[in-house]
Design an enzyme around this catalytic site. Structure first.
Site, PDB file in Angstrom:
ATOM      1  N   GLU A   1      -2.183   1.376 -14.399  1.00 33.05           N
ATOM      2  CA  GLU A   1      -2.292   0.314 -13.382  1.00 33.05           C
ATOM      3  C   GLU A   1      -1.191  -0.711 -13.613  1.00 33.05           C
ATOM      4  OE1 GLU A   1      -3.956  -0.689 -10.501  1.00 33.05           O
ATOM      5  OE2 GLU A   1      -2.687  -2.460 -10.763  1.00 33.05           O
TER       6      GLU A   1
ATOM      7  N   ARG B   1     -15.799  -7.143  -2.791  1.00 32.14           N
ATOM      8  CA  ARG B   1     -14.905  -6.120  -3.345  1.00 32.14           C
ATOM      9  C   ARG B   1     -14.895  -6.110  -4.864  1.00 32.14           C
ATOM     10  NH1 ARG B   1     -10.330  -4.052  -0.236  1.00 32.14           N
ATOM     11  NH2 ARG B   1     -10.867  -4.415   1.913  1.00 32.14           N
TER      12      ARG B   1
ATOM     13  N   TYR C   1     -20.157 -10.516   7.987  1.00 30.02           N
ATOM     14  CA  TYR C   1     -21.422 -10.042   7.426  1.00 30.02           C
ATOM     15  C   TYR C   1     -21.681 -10.788   6.119  1.00 30.02           C
ATOM     16  CZ  TYR C   1     -17.849  -6.981   5.314  1.00 30.02           C
ATOM     17  OH  TYR C   1     -16.716  -6.495   4.715  1.00 30.02           O
TER      18      TYR C   1
ATOM     19  N   ASP D   1      -4.970   4.913   0.256  1.00 28.93           N
ATOM     20  CA  ASP D   1      -3.969   4.267   1.114  1.00 28.93           C
ATOM     21  C   ASP D   1      -2.564   4.825   0.883  1.00 28.93           C
ATOM     22  OD1 ASP D   1      -5.833   2.687   2.309  1.00 28.93           O
ATOM     23  OD2 ASP D   1      -4.984   0.770   1.679  1.00 28.93           O
TER      24      ASP D   1
HETATM   25  C1  LIG Z   1      -8.866  -6.685   6.414  1.00 28.88           C
HETATM   26  C2  LIG Z   1      -9.269  -5.377   5.798  1.00 28.88           C
HETATM   27  C3  LIG Z   1     -10.599  -4.998   5.826  1.00 28.88           C
HETATM   28  C4  LIG Z   1     -10.978  -3.756   5.298  1.00 28.88           C
HETATM   29  N1  LIG Z   1     -12.299  -3.401   5.350  1.00 28.88           N
HETATM   30  C5  LIG Z   1     -12.695  -2.182   4.896  1.00 28.88           C
HETATM   31  C6  LIG Z   1     -14.065  -1.803   4.948  1.00 28.88           C
HETATM   32  O1  LIG Z   1     -14.931  -2.580   5.372  1.00 28.88           O
HETATM   33  N2  LIG Z   1     -14.402  -0.561   4.496  1.00 28.88           N
HETATM   34  C7  LIG Z   1     -13.473   0.312   3.996  1.00 28.88           C
HETATM   35  O2  LIG Z   1     -13.849   1.444   3.626  1.00 28.88           O
HETATM   36  N3  LIG Z   1     -12.161  -0.033   3.927  1.00 28.88           N
HETATM   37  C8  LIG Z   1     -11.752  -1.254   4.350  1.00 28.88           C
HETATM   38  N4  LIG Z   1     -10.429  -1.637   4.250  1.00 28.88           N
HETATM   39  C9  LIG Z   1      -9.460  -0.696   3.664  1.00 28.88           C
HETATM   40  C10 LIG Z   1      -9.511  -0.710   2.141  1.00 28.88           C
HETATM   41  O3  LIG Z   1      -9.368  -2.025   1.652  1.00 28.88           O
HETATM   42  C11 LIG Z   1      -8.385   0.153   1.561  1.00 28.88           C
HETATM   43  O4  LIG Z   1      -8.275   1.354   2.287  1.00 28.88           O
HETATM   44  C12 LIG Z   1      -8.682   0.511   0.105  1.00 28.88           C
HETATM   45  O5  LIG Z   1      -8.819  -0.660  -0.664  1.00 28.88           O
HETATM   46  C13 LIG Z   1      -7.549   1.388  -0.462  1.00 28.88           C
HETATM   47  O6  LIG Z   1      -7.796   1.650  -1.818  1.00 28.88           O
HETATM   48  P1  LIG Z   1      -6.675   2.364  -2.701  1.00 28.88           P
HETATM   49  O7  LIG Z   1      -7.287   2.495  -4.055  1.00 28.88           O
HETATM   50  O8  LIG Z   1      -6.184   3.585  -2.021  1.00 28.88           O
HETATM   51  O9  LIG Z   1      -5.440   1.362  -2.722  1.00 28.88           O
HETATM   52  P2  LIG Z   1      -5.316  -0.121  -3.307  1.00 28.88           P
HETATM   53  O10 LIG Z   1      -6.602  -0.840  -3.213  1.00 28.88           O
HETATM   54  O11 LIG Z   1      -4.125  -0.713  -2.654  1.00 28.88           O
HETATM   55  O12 LIG Z   1      -5.022   0.098  -4.865  1.00 28.88           O
HETATM   56  C14 LIG Z   1      -3.769   0.505  -5.322  1.00 28.88           C
HETATM   57  C15 LIG Z   1      -3.640   0.116  -6.791  1.00 28.88           C
HETATM   58  O13 LIG Z   1      -2.424   0.667  -7.293  1.00 28.88           O
HETATM   59  C16 LIG Z   1      -1.752  -0.310  -8.063  1.00 28.88           C
HETATM   60  N5  LIG Z   1      -0.329   0.048  -8.035  1.00 28.88           N
HETATM   61  C17 LIG Z   1       0.574  -0.115  -7.039  1.00 28.88           C
HETATM   62  N6  LIG Z   1       1.762   0.413  -7.363  1.00 28.88           N
HETATM   63  C18 LIG Z   1       1.620   0.941  -8.597  1.00 28.88           C
HETATM   64  C19 LIG Z   1       2.503   1.650  -9.464  1.00 28.88           C
HETATM   65  N7  LIG Z   1       3.758   1.929  -9.110  1.00 28.88           N
HETATM   66  N8  LIG Z   1       2.032   2.054 -10.680  1.00 28.88           N
HETATM   67  C20 LIG Z   1       0.738   1.784 -11.060  1.00 28.88           C
HETATM   68  N9  LIG Z   1      -0.128   1.109 -10.269  1.00 28.88           N
HETATM   69  C21 LIG Z   1       0.294   0.710  -9.044  1.00 28.88           C
HETATM   70  C22 LIG Z   1      -2.081  -1.625  -7.388  1.00 28.88           C
HETATM   71  O14 LIG Z   1      -1.905  -2.717  -8.272  1.00 28.88           O
HETATM   72  C23 LIG Z   1      -3.557  -1.384  -7.011  1.00 28.88           C
HETATM   73  O15 LIG Z   1      -4.427  -1.753  -8.062  1.00 28.88           O
HETATM   74  C24 LIG Z   1     -10.017  -2.884   4.740  1.00 28.88           C
HETATM   75  C25 LIG Z   1      -8.678  -3.283   4.692  1.00 28.88           C
HETATM   76  C26 LIG Z   1      -8.310  -4.522   5.199  1.00 28.88           C
HETATM   77  C27 LIG Z   1      -6.871  -4.916   5.141  1.00 28.88           C
END
Ligand SMILES: Cc1cc2nc3c(=O)[nH]c(=O)nc-3n(C[C@H](O)[C@H](O)[C@H](O)COP(=O)(O)OP(=O)(O)OC[C@H]3O[C@@H](n4cnc5c(N)ncnc54)[C@H](O)[C@@H]3O)c2cc1C
Length: 394
Positions: free
Chosen positions: A32, A105, A219, A300
């Site tokens: 991370e 979160r 909510y 994502d």
């Molecule tokens: C306004 C808003 C509301 C939302 N509401 C919802 C909801 O109600 N329900 C739902 O299911 N989804 C919701 N989402 C979507 C959700 O927040 C994301 O899809 C989800 O958090 C993605 O998780 P992730 O682990 O893929 O990515 P992230 O949460 O972006 O995590 C990526 C991690 O990788 C780390 N990182 C980045 N680059 C590197 C690197 N090179 N090396 C090592 N680590 C790195 C970062 O520090 C981070 O900790 C919402 C999004 C937004 C913007």
């Protein structure tokens, strides 16, 4: 012993993937970038399709302790708050196999983190940014940049769960012309103490208000003590970068929203929010491939989506489950398992990316077409609207 699978990123996707891979008998290292594992942002709705998976990963009691289960989603006409449809969620558990839940979160991420820390097959390193990697003669080697310099790590596979601006994605598909672009929409997010919100908006229910070119979702969280509010508006970009760098006070955001004609309760709720965080929403076109050899993408990093179906984290959790299942089904071959994972997930995730975008357009309709939309929602009713989401929750 074979080399571990490395996961870049300890977000909800990376932590869920680590738990699913460990369950499938894999040794995992999470790298991370941040010095501390913590979620920014506020609330998160976790729909039953993801809730079932988290329960299967052994998190049910930890999650039940911190979740709130809204009894309904109210779809409201934004200008006066009248409820066009009430989607009853009280029987989600029996209907979809898991309740519909909302979380702060940080609470969800802590539950995942504690489960990962407790698992002997999972190692977590912070302040470790995954940079580039090479794959030669079946040997995957990646570089982690940390406080002590650059460390070279041998891995049997690499999962890029490093979010919307994924470095793994950029390195995996360097010729893709798919840089994130501003969607034209910005989310403003705040947590409002419940006692400051209008009494009519404090119920244990989720609410969606539709306005021309804007919508608002709110909510309650943490046993109803705070209300998570997200205001989505179409606006010109304020900053070139995706980072949350701006904040507005309640009255300022209320002034910005006022021309859309929000109802009085909604305006009071917005005014009650202090320090609204600016969250420009970025999009990327869906990829046609997520994997190459022993490297794949998840969450994502693979399929960023606009949040209008509240499925981004849920889809990352579905990815994690599919990854674990691919290893359980196919045994030890990383490349075959990654290919199987991609095959089982890419069509559904890409469909949800497209549907999320359309959902935003639907919420933001203006003029006479909005009257037709509201009429159609009323005619469909709560049951009909919920049935439209069956393909997501099943
Ligand atoms: C306004 C808003 C509301 C939302 N509401 C919802 C909801 O109600 N329900 C739902 O299911 N989804 C919701 N989402 C979507 C959700 O927040 C994301 O899809 C989800 O958090 C993605 O998780 P992730 O682990 O893929 O990515 P992230 O949460 O972006 O995590 C990526 C991690 O990788 C780390 N990182 C980045 N680059 C590197 C690197 N090179 N090396 C090592 N680590 C790195 C970062 O520090 C981070 O900790 C919402 C999004 C937004 C913007």
């Amino acid at each position: 012993m074979s080399a571990p699978i490395v996961i870049a990123g300890a977000g909800i996707g990376g932590l869920s993937a680590a738990l699913a891979l460990a369950r499938a008998g894999k040794r995992v290292i999470i790298l991370e970038r941040a010095a501390k594992i913590e979620e920014v942002g506020a609330g998160l709705q976790i729909a039953p399709n993801a809730g079932r998976i988290l329960a299967g990963l052994g998190l049910e009691s930890a999650l039940a302790a911190v979740a709130l289960e809204p009894q309904a989603i109210n779809i409201r006409r934004g200008r006066d708050g009248s409820v066009l449809a009430r989607l009853d969620l009280s029987d989600s558990g029996s209907r979809w196999g898991a309740p519909f839940r909302v979380f702060h979160r940080a609470d969800l991420q802590q539950a995942l983190l504690q489960a990962a820390l407790a698992h002997e097959a999972i190692e977590i390193r912070t302040s470790a940014r995954v940079g580039d990697f090479t794959e030669r003669s079946g040997r995957l080697s990646l570089r982690a940049h940390g406080e002590g310099g650059v460390e070279e790590i041998d891995a049997s596979g690499l999962v890029g769960a490093d979010g919307q601006r994924s470095a793994v994605r950029a390195h995996l598909f360097p010729t893709e012309r798919d840089a994130p672009y501003y969607s034209g929409l910005t989310a403003w997010r705040a947590l409002v103490p419940a006692e400051l919100a209008p009494a009519a908006l404090r119920a244990r229910e989720s609410n969606l208000w539709m306005l021309p070119g804007a919508h608002v979702v709110h909510y309650p969280l943490r046993d109803g003590s705070i209300i998570n509010v997200v205001v989505i508006v179409a606006e010109e970009p304020r900053a070139a970068d995706g980072a949350a760098i701006l904040a507005l006070e309640g009255p300022e955001l209320a002034r910005l929203l006022a021309p859309k004609g929000p109802g009085a309760d909604l305006l009071s709720l917005v005014q009650a929010g202090a320090s609204w965080r600016h969250w420009p929403l970025f999009a990327r076109p869906p990829l046609s491939k997520w994997s190459r050899g022993a490297v794949t993408l998840l969450g994502d990093a693979a399929h960023p989506m606009l949040p209008f179906l509240a499925q981004g984290a849920a889809q990352a959790i579905e990815d994690a489950a599919a990854l674990g299942t691919a290893f359980l089904r196919l045994g030890v071959g990383v490349e075959a398992a990654f290919a199987d994972y991609e095959r089982s997930r890419i069509a559904r995730a890409s469909r949800i990316v497209r549907a999320s975008r359309r959902q935003g357009d639907y919420f933001h309709i203006s003029g006479p077409a909005s009257v037709a939309r509201d009429f159609a929602i009323r005619a469909l009713g709560g049951r009909g609207m919920l049935a439209r989401n069956a393909w997501l929750y099943r």
